[in-house]
Design an enzyme around this catalytic site. Structure first.
Site, PDB file in Angstrom:
ATOM      1  N   HIS A 114      -8.423   1.171  -0.492  1.00  0.00           N
ATOM      2  CA  HIS A 114      -8.201   0.223  -1.592  1.00  0.00           C
ATOM      3  C   HIS A 114      -9.460  -0.405  -2.182  1.00  0.00           C
ATOM      4  O   HIS A 114      -9.360  -1.250  -3.054  1.00  0.00           O
ATOM      5  CB  HIS A 114      -7.196  -0.866  -1.197  1.00  0.00           C
ATOM      6  CG  HIS A 114      -5.810  -0.332  -1.007  1.00  0.00           C
ATOM      7  ND1 HIS A 114      -5.055   0.130  -2.060  1.00  0.00           N
ATOM      8  CD2 HIS A 114      -5.084  -0.143   0.111  1.00  0.00           C
ATOM      9  CE1 HIS A 114      -3.892   0.560  -1.593  1.00  0.00           C
ATOM     10  NE2 HIS A 114      -3.897   0.421  -0.281  1.00  0.00           N
TER      11      HIS A 114
ATOM     12  N   SER B 193       0.831  -1.199   0.000  1.00  0.00           N
ATOM     13  CA  SER B 193       0.000   0.000   0.000  1.00  0.00           C
ATOM     14  C   SER B 193       0.873   1.261   0.000  1.00  0.00           C
ATOM     15  O   SER B 193       1.630   1.491  -0.948  1.00  0.00           O
ATOM     16  CB  SER B 193      -0.967  -0.025   1.189  1.00  0.00           C
ATOM     17  OG  SER B 193      -1.873   1.055   1.142  1.00  0.00           O
TER      18      SER B 193
END
Length: 294
Positions: free
Chosen positions: A183, A74
């Site tokens: 996400h 991430s």
């Protein structure tokens, strides 16, 4: 957060660079808090970027080898791109601050949630999400290990999917204390804001391969790297596949840079033969040096 590395000039200098890029004192924040400020994603993301790069620079200063490949989970993908000389550190710090703001503002507070599903394979987790959406969004977003998947989306749908996962055999379903549903497809407005900012930045071809989150690919074209970063904001983090891709390329050891050990603990669950280590303090760096400089 950085106390375990001692009084290192390279770490202080890295935080000074980050502070200059943002126009505020990140070292004071990381040293003194308060915790409420540290946990705000607009602060957490620049701090974690600075921490990762500071530890990477300390590793090199202490004689560590340049890695054969890098990747980041991430936000960590931005640290990986800085380490590979794709993205200048002074550009990356305000970029991740914008990323944090855009993600926070994409979904009203309380409307989104995330949950970690433990002890259930990803196929079953996706099935739990599909049957629990009921017109809302809930999706698998972090494939962290074969039996650890994080889901995200609208709060009610995430709660339904967490319950459904337990009925399918999950050992645990834990709601996460996060400020936004990172996400998932609800992050598309944030992705567009990133696209606009990245258009103004100059990226370089990587000095070493970077395995990206969105495609599990090593890209060399700067424009394609920008596009992958944009898509990453609203796409799953495919960490299991990332570790497997590194293993398939001959990587045998993976080290986590920064004050944490979570990713290092996941390594061997993702790919047979991979060894994980954490440079979470000076002792961790010294152990990594001893293991790799042979």
């Amino acid at each position: 957060m950085m106390a375990a590395y001692g009084d290192s000039t390279v770490i202080r200098d890295t935080f000074a660079e980050a502070s200059a890029a943002l126009g505020r004192d990140l070292w004071q924040l990381v040293s003194e808090g308060p915790a409420e400020a540290l946990n705000q994603t607009v602060n957490t993301q620049p701090l974690m970027l600075a921490a990762g790069i500071a530890v990477f620079r300390l590793w090199l200063e202490m004689g560590g080898k340049s890695p054969s490949m890098v990747a980041g989970h991430s936000l960590g993908e931005y640290s990986a791109l800085v380490a590979a000389d794709v993205l200048r550190f002074e550009d990356a710090v305000p970029l991740v601050e914008l990323r944090a703001k855009a993600m926070q503002e994409a979904v009203p507070a309380g409307d989104g949630a995330m949950a970690a599903i433990l002890g259930l394979d990803a196929v079953a987790v996706k099935a739990a999400c599909d049957e629990s959406a009921q017109g809302l969004v809930v999706e698998p977003v972090n494939f962290n290990s074969p039996e650890q998947t994080v889901i995200a989306g609208h709060t009610a749908a995430v709660q339904r999917a967490a319950d459904a996962a337990k009925t399918k055999g999950a050992k645990r379903a834990v709601m996460l204390p996060v400020s936004a549903p990172f996400h998932c497809s609800l992050m598309k407005p944030a992705a567009e804001r990133l696209r606009q900012r990245l258009a103004d930045l100059s990226l370089s071809a990587p000095r070493i391969p970077v395995v990206n989150n969105a495609d599990v690919a090593c890209l060399s074209d700067p424009q394609m790297i920008k596009d992958a970063l944009v898509r990453q904001a609203a796409s799953p983090v495919r960490w299991v596949e990332t570790m497997q891709a590194m293993s398939n390329q001959g990587v045998s050891r993976v080290y986590e840079c920064g004050p944490g050990k979570v990713l290092a603990g996941l390594v061997k669950r993702c790919a047979d033969g991979l060894v994980g280590g954490a440079m979470a303090d000076l002792a961790g760096i010294e152990a990594a040096l001893a293991a790799t400089n042979v």
